[in-house]
Design a protein around this motif. Structure first.
Motif, PDB file in Angstrom:
ATOM      1  N   ASP A  37       6.289  -1.368  -5.448  1.00 29.38           N
ATOM      2  CA  ASP A  37       5.791  -0.496  -6.509  1.00 29.38           C
ATOM      3  C   ASP A  37       6.626  -0.750  -7.763  1.00 29.38           C
ATOM      4  OD1 ASP A  37       4.125   2.423  -6.675  1.00 29.38           O
ATOM      5  OD2 ASP A  37       5.660   2.068  -8.197  1.00 29.38           O
ATOM      6  N   VAL A  38       5.945  -1.034  -8.861  1.00 25.68           N
ATOM      7  CA  VAL A  38       6.676  -1.363 -10.087  1.00 25.68           C
ATOM      8  C   VAL A  38       7.568  -0.198 -10.505  1.00 25.68           C
ATOM      9  CG1 VAL A  38       6.461  -2.045 -12.489  1.00 25.68           C
ATOM     10  CG2 VAL A  38       4.786  -2.846 -10.837  1.00 25.68           C
ATOM     11  N   GLY A  39       7.018   1.015 -10.419  1.00 24.01           N
ATOM     12  CA  GLY A  39       7.780   2.193 -10.835  1.00 24.01           C
ATOM     13  C   GLY A  39       9.028   2.387  -9.993  1.00 24.01           C
ATOM     14  N   TYR A  40       8.856   2.315  -8.670  1.00 28.09           N
ATOM     15  CA  TYR A  40      10.006   2.499  -7.776  1.00 28.09           C
ATOM     16  C   TYR A  40      11.053   1.419  -8.023  1.00 28.09           C
ATOM     17  CZ  TYR A  40       7.054   5.751  -5.131  1.00 28.09           C
ATOM     18  OH  TYR A  40       6.264   6.788  -4.754  1.00 28.09           O
ATOM     19  N   GLY A  49       2.961   3.496   2.039  1.00 28.33           N
ATOM     20  CA  GLY A  49       3.700   3.994   0.881  1.00 28.33           C
ATOM     21  C   GLY A  49       2.787   4.158  -0.326  1.00 28.33           C
ATOM     22  N   GLY A  50       1.940   3.138  -0.544  1.00 28.78           N
ATOM     23  CA  GLY A  50       1.034   3.181  -1.680  1.00 28.78           C
ATOM     24  C   GLY A  50       0.042   4.325  -1.575  1.00 28.78           C
ATOM     25  N   PHE A  51      -0.489   4.524  -0.356  1.00 24.87           N
ATOM     26  CA  PHE A  51      -1.473   5.588  -0.166  1.00 24.87           C
ATOM     27  C   PHE A  51      -0.852   6.960  -0.389  1.00 24.87           C
ATOM     28  CE2 PHE A  51      -4.061   2.626   2.624  1.00 24.87           C
ATOM     29  CZ  PHE A  51      -5.013   2.444   1.646  1.00 24.87           C
ATOM     30  N   ILE A  52       0.366   7.139   0.124  1.00 21.93           N
ATOM     31  CA  ILE A  52       1.004   8.453  -0.039  1.00 21.93           C
ATOM     32  C   ILE A  52       1.265   8.723  -1.520  1.00 21.93           C
ATOM     33  CG2 ILE A  52       3.061   9.815   0.484  1.00 21.93           C
ATOM     34  CD1 ILE A  52       3.082   8.223   3.188  1.00 21.93           C
ATOM     35  N   ALA A  53       1.735   7.675  -2.225  1.00 23.49           N
ATOM     36  CA  ALA A  53       1.941   7.837  -3.669  1.00 23.49           C
ATOM     37  C   ALA A  53       0.618   8.197  -4.342  1.00 23.49           C
ATOM     38  CB  ALA A  53       2.514   6.552  -4.266  1.00 23.49           C
ATOM     39  N   GLY A  68      12.121   7.932  -1.654  1.00 25.67           N
ATOM     40  CA  GLY A  68      13.171   7.946  -0.633  1.00 25.67           C
ATOM     41  C   GLY A  68      12.658   7.435   0.692  1.00 25.67           C
ATOM     42  N   LEU A  69      11.491   7.932   1.074  1.00 25.78           N
ATOM     43  CA  LEU A  69      10.931   7.561   2.370  1.00 25.78           C
ATOM     44  C   LEU A  69      10.569   6.081   2.405  1.00 25.78           C
ATOM     45  CD1 LEU A  69      10.574   9.627   4.572  1.00 25.78           C
ATOM     46  CD2 LEU A  69       8.131   9.532   4.167  1.00 25.78           C
ATOM     47  N   THR A  70       9.994   5.591   1.322  1.00 22.36           N
ATOM     48  CA  THR A  70       9.588   4.192   1.271  1.00 22.36           C
ATOM     49  C   THR A  70      10.800   3.275   1.350  1.00 22.36           C
ATOM     50  OG1 THR A  70       7.809   4.873  -0.198  1.00 22.36           O
ATOM     51  CG2 THR A  70       8.252   2.530  -0.056  1.00 22.36           C
ATOM     52  N   VAL A 103      -2.405   9.581   5.955  1.00 27.83           N
ATOM     53  CA  VAL A 103      -3.042   8.504   5.187  1.00 27.83           C
ATOM     54  C   VAL A 103      -4.397   8.154   5.791  1.00 27.83           C
ATOM     55  CG1 VAL A 103      -2.892   6.054   4.628  1.00 27.83           C
ATOM     56  CG2 VAL A 103      -0.919   7.534   4.274  1.00 27.83           C
ATOM     57  N   ILE A 104      -4.443   8.005   7.126  1.00 19.80           N
ATOM     58  CA  ILE A 104      -5.718   7.687   7.787  1.00 19.80           C
ATOM     59  C   ILE A 104      -6.727   8.801   7.507  1.00 19.80           C
ATOM     60  CG2 ILE A 104      -6.850   7.372  10.023  1.00 19.80           C
ATOM     61  CD1 ILE A 104      -5.288   4.947   9.134  1.00 19.80           C
ATOM     62  N   GLY A 105      -6.250  10.050   7.628  1.00 17.99           N
ATOM     63  CA  GLY A 105      -7.136  11.184   7.354  1.00 17.99           C
ATOM     64  C   GLY A 105      -7.711  11.110   5.945  1.00 17.99           C
TER      65      GLY A 105
END
Lengths: 648, 159
Positions: A378-381, A567-571, A605-607, B72-74
């Protein structure tokens, strides 16, 4: 490669100059002693272990006292907080500077002073506790308007003071009726007890006592002279006095807190002194001569010899030779470029290489860099990491290990940014970037890319294995254990590729032949170390079974894609939530910003944690599993690891 | 007959939604239990050595990722949900959610136990506590594999 070449030395010197010699060697630093105490052949020759001087105990005591004083003073030290403190950080000293400065500090005086003050503090505290306890004892009797000495001073009448359980209150008043020469009063009630004063005279005393006993009366002796209220007043005054005394002591201790850095210097100095004194445990001696064995880096051998010659004025005998390649005792010192040095902690975490192996650090570094970036992507991270680490590296005085760790993330940040651009991701797509991949749709491409990375990684690992084997003169092993595997794996992969893509018939045939040649070769040679024909065949087949492990290895690289995507999806999900609230007015906008910052920080942090550990796993299990044994001893220089300073 | 007809015409979105629920709640339960196990172990350590809070927090976070994979899957399935979707589509999406749901659930608990044991490495030998982290990550591999399969399944077939 980057394992520092070692020389092994044996030094014979007079016991009388031992301390001088050790001091010189500690200044030199790059010495690793071999413990001769465990060498039985030498002790059979009549050599004895060197007795560790009694001064060691003294040094130990000093170290304990210093660290005790530091901990006492630190309790009262208001530390400069935040960035300023970190900027100041730890100071760097050379060994000579440390020694000079530490010797100039009269630390025993400081220790004595701190000890006296602290003991005074403790005794004041104790007294205060006592006064407080007295206070709570007196409290129920506060409304008793008689002085305590008066109560205890009757000659004819008996006075009882004590408590009666509250639940027996009614029974108590029943029991206590019908006396003539007995009087009682309930002074105070709390939630459990009645506080009772009773007074009786003459023959009734026994009877009154019986009545009291019947109601579980328990006697309390009130301490003191004057009226309880006055006694309490006295105690309160005493506590105030103690408080102000404690304040004074605390002030004196606080005034001593500037001594902390000096004590810390002394601490590190003493730890080195202890190491130096205890080093003698490694030696053997005859009546007058000490036998010292150890290792030094080859490129420092001349300096080492010169130092010893100067110090001992030629009265010594020394033998030196290059360390044996296959010896497991040779200590390992790694030397790497600035870039690879930051990755040495990974090697150290697994195990130091053996002297006959290669240093895997420069080999694993580029892969680790690529993998980490692909998983964080991720560019930002990446920019946050880059700016953060640059700031810390330039502004703060860090301990050497911490500095290397920050530097490690500094290098990684570039990879994260590059992969961020490839994925077209900036804080999970808050600003759309044109990327090479669209992770949500091209996950199949990414999966294949991950497996290809795995392929390169594992082939490279096998190549290193071959290199080490050939380097150690085992060309045949290299051919059997690596060459044949290359054939079998490549053949199998190309052949299986036929299922997905159509390849020319000829390629199919060649790959099949190559695979079979490789596999047959593995069956024939895999068990060559086993005994008996059955063992050889069994071993060969078992080796071939190892092929299934490779399937697992390749699949394991799918984490490169999975973690990057997750990571991308969570962001993205964080951004979505922020977007949902952003529409509703000013408050919504503020809420969106809070959600964005909090969510992205959490995900950052998690990523990073995920990328850090999963990249380590790929290195340790998939990569090291192919070629690396490890198990070497770390070269421990003749210095103790400083706790409070950087030592050069 | 009417009931089956009802299911056929409306079941798609129901099963799709059920899939999301399974992916999220199973992996979420697992992560919560896992994190809970590590948290208990870590609290015991912090009584004596509060300085190790940061490192213990890293260990505690580890079993938390399964819940995120499920989430994420959800979220991805949510993007495909539609009131008029066919029964087959909905049931397919539910099937796609199963791997991360079940593997996430159980692996997070197993990972939590390993991470809790890692706390004792942190307690006794802080230098080597990263090794405890790596042991715990070994377990996560399988949650990752399940995540990859769920991810591929969700997108693999278009209805």
């Amino acid at each position: 490669m980057a394992i520092v070449k070692m020389n092994e030395f044996s030094l014979f010197a007079f016991d009388s100059v031992k301390e001088d010699l050790l001091h010189e060697l500690q200044k030199f630093e790059y010495v690793h002693f071999t413990n001769l105490g465990v060498d039985e052949t030498l002790s059979e020759l009549g050599l004895k272990n060197v007795r560790v001087p009694e001064s060691l105990m003294e040094i130990d005591d000093d170290i304990n006292n210093v660290s005790y004083a530091i901990s006492v003073l630190s309790k009262f030290h208001i530390k400069p907080k935040g960035i300023k403190a970190m900027q100041e950080g730890v100071k760097t000293y050379t060994f000579n500077e440390l020694e000079e400065q530490a010797l100039s500090i009269e630390y025993k005086e400081i220790l004595g002073e701190v000890d006296t003050l602290w003991k005074r503090m403790e005794s004041l505290k104790l007294e205060k506790e006592k006064a407080k306890a007295r206070l709570s004892e007196l409290k129920p009797w506060k409304s008793l308007d008689v002085s305590i000495s008066e109560i205890n001073g009757f000659s004819k009448a008996e006075i009882f003071t004590g408590t009666v359980p509250k639940k027996l209150k009614e029974r108590f008043s029943e029991e206590m009726t019908g006396f003539e020469n007995t009087y009682y009063e309930v002074v105070e009630e709390d939630k459990d007890n009645l506080y009772v004063v009773a007074m009786s005279y003459g023959e009734e005393v026994e009877k009154a006592l019986d009545s009291l006993r019947n109601t579980s009366f328990s006697k309390v002796i009130i301490q003191g002279e004057e009226k309880p209220a006055q006694e309490m007043e006295k105690n309160n005054k005493r506590i105030e006095e103690l408080n102000s005394q404690m304040g004074d002591v605390e002030k004196s201790i606080r005034e001593m807190t500037p001594e902390i850095p000096r004590l810390e210097l002394v601490y590190d100095y003493l730890s080195n002194k202890k190491l130096r004194t205890a080093a003698a445990e490694n030696f053997l001696s005859t009546e007058n001569v000490d036998v010292i064995k150890g290792y030094i880096p080859t490129d420092k051998a001349d300096e080492f010899e010169n130092n010893i010659r100067d110090r001992l004025q030629n009265i010594y005998y020394m033998e030196m030779k290059e360390a044996e390649r296959d010896s497991d005792d040779t200590p390992i010192l790694l030397k790497n470029s600035n870039f690879a040095k930051a990755f040495e902690s990974l090697t150290g975490m697994y195990s130091m290489p053996k002297y006959s192996e290669v240093d895997p650090t420069p080999l694993l570094a580029p892969f680790y860099l690529a993998f980490f970036g692909m998983m964080a992507a991720d560019v930002g991270y990446g920019l946050i990491m880059l700016i953060g680490t640059l700031f810390v590296l330039n502004k703060f005085n860090l301990k050497e290990n911490t500095r290397l760790f920050v530097k490690f993330f500094y290098y990684l940040s570039f990879s994260v940014i590059v992969w961020g651009f490839l994925y077209g991701s900036l804080f999970g797509g808050i600003i759309p970037l044109p990327g090479l991949f669209e992770p949500a749709e091209d996950y199949n491409t990414l999966l294949i890319l991950s497996i290809i990375f795995g392929l390169i990684h594992i082939y490279f690992a096998l190549a290193i294995k071959a290199y080490v084997l050939i380097h150690n003169g085992k060309v045949k092993d290299a051919l059997f254990d690596v060459g044949l595997w290359y054939l079998a794996l490549t053949g199998a992969i190309v052949y299986l590729l036929n299922i997905v893509v159509t390849l020319p018939e000829i390629v199919k045939t060649i790959s099949l032949v190559v695979m079979i040649v490789g596999m047959v070769g593995i069956v024939l040679t895999g068990g060559r170390d086993a005994e008996g024909l059955g063992g050889k065949i069994g071993g060969g087949i078992y080796s071939l079974y190892g092929m299934s492990g490779y399937v697992g290895d390749f699949v394991s690289y799918s984490r490169l894609m999975a973690l990057g995507l997750a990571g991308g999806f969570i962001a993205g999900a964080v951004n979505m939530m922020a977007g949902m609230v952003a529409g509703s007015g000013v408050l919504g906008f503020i809420g969106a910003i809070i959600i964005f910052i909090f969510g992205q920080t959490f995900n950052l942090g998690l990523t990073l944690l995920g990328a850090y550990v999963h990249a380590i796993r790929l290195i340790f299990v998939e990569f090291f599993g192919k070629f690396y044994e490890g198990g070497g001893k770390r070269f421990s220089g003749f210095r103790s690891k400083p706790k409070y300073i950087n030592l050069k | 007959m009417i009931f089956t007809e009802f299911i056929v015409s409306n079941g798609g979105v129901f099963f799709g939604g059920l899939g999301i629920a399974i992916a999220v709640f199973l992996s979420g339960i697992g992560s919560a239990i896992g994190i809970g196990i590590v948290g208990q172990a870590a609290s015991g350590l912090i009584i004596e050595e509060p300085d190790k809070f940061g490192r213990s927090l890293v260990l505690q976070l580890l079993p938390g990722t399964q819940g995120l994979y499920g989430f994420v899957i959800g979220l991805l399935v949510l993007g495909q949900l539609d009131a008029g979707m066919s029964l087959a589509h909905g049931m397919y999406l539910m099937a796609a959610c199963m791997p991360i749901g079940f593997v996430g659930w159980q692996s997070a608990i197993a990972q939590g136990k390993v991470a809790a044991a890692g706390i004792s490495i942190l307690a006794k030998n802080e230098e080597h506590s990263t090794k405890g982290i790596i042991y715990s990550v070994m377990v996560e591999t399988y949650a990752l594999l399940a995540f990859v399969i769920s991810l591929i399944l969700v997108n693999a077939v278009s209805f």
